[in-house]
Design an enzyme around this catalytic site. Structure first.
Site, PDB file in Angstrom:
ATOM      1  N   ASP A   1      -2.379   0.615   6.779  1.00 21.14           N
ATOM      2  CA  ASP A   1      -1.617   0.420   5.545  1.00 21.14           C
ATOM      3  C   ASP A   1      -1.178  -1.036   5.392  1.00 21.14           C
ATOM      4  OD1 ASP A   1      -1.467   3.295   4.706  1.00 21.14           O
ATOM      5  OD2 ASP A   1      -0.470   3.445   6.641  1.00 21.14           O
TER       6      ASP A   1
ATOM      7  N   ASP B   1       0.877  -1.169   0.000  1.00 23.81           N
ATOM      8  CA  ASP B   1       0.000   0.000   0.000  1.00 23.81           C
ATOM      9  C   ASP B   1       0.917   1.221   0.000  1.00 23.81           C
ATOM     10  OD1 ASP B   1      -2.274   1.609   0.143  1.00 23.81           O
ATOM     11  OD2 ASP B   1      -2.273   1.587   2.332  1.00 23.81           O
TER      12      ASP B   1
ATOM     13  N   GLU C   1      -1.873  -1.125  -5.405  1.00 23.98           N
ATOM     14  CA  GLU C   1      -3.137  -0.498  -5.802  1.00 23.98           C
ATOM     15  C   GLU C   1      -2.924   0.235  -7.114  1.00 23.98           C
ATOM     16  OE1 GLU C   1      -5.424   0.668  -1.653  1.00 23.98           O
ATOM     17  OE2 GLU C   1      -4.465   2.245  -2.807  1.00 23.98           O
TER      18      GLU C   1
END
Length: 168
Positions: free
Chosen positions: A145, A9, A70
């Site tokens: 995270d 992340d 992501e």
């Protein structure tokens, strides 16, 4: 066949990473995880350098079979989007220099893979990751995270398992 999948992340202040170990018969367990915390007092250039060096060390120690990030999304503030994109680039480069394949999933796809709905809250993601992997530590408020990184890795594990079976 066993496999290590690393979810990341990305962030300009905190980047969570999480590695899952997949064993035969699709048993998933947490391998290792952590957060790369960067100082807001450092220049962006210095933070990107530290992010690259720290993640490179983790990749050299663990050598995952895949890295998952992501997909880029657009913030209301264009500068935030650019800065995050640069952090993503640093992370992708660290994996690419080691010939580790990089995969990307939208945040809502990763949330759906773990929670069952794409608009799940961070707390819901943390709860499900802690239950799936039996690691209560990710319920801490400073582990969002890391939980997101685990969600990305789990998402890829599910997706690649279906792809291997010929399901799209």
């Amino acid at each position: 066949m066993t496999q290590l999948i690393m979810g990341i992340d990305p962030g300009t202040l905190v980047s969570g990473y999480a590695i899952i170990h997949i064993e035969q018969r699709y048993k998933i367990r947490a391998h290792s995880y952590g957060a790369i915390r960067l100082s807001s007092k450092d220049s962006l250039t210095q933070r990107y350098k530290q992010l690259f060096q720290t993640l490179s060390g983790v990749l050299d120690d663990i050598t995952p079979d895949a890295v998952v990030l992501e997909t880029q999304y657009v913030h209301k503030n264009p500068q935030s989007t650019i800065k995050l994109g640069m952090a993503r680039g640093v992370l992708i480069l660290a994996a690419a220099l080691r010939d580790i394949p990089v995969f990307e999933y939208a945040p809502n796809v990763a949330k759906r893979a773990v929670v069952g709905k794409g608009n799940a809250s961070k707390q819901q993601v943390q709860l499900m990751v802690s239950k799936i992997l039996n690691i209560p530590d990710v319920l801490n408020s400073n582990c969002e995270d890391i939980a997101d990184a685990f969600a990305l890795a789990i998402c890829h594990a599910h997706t690649s398992a279906y792809t291997c079976l010929g399901v799209r």
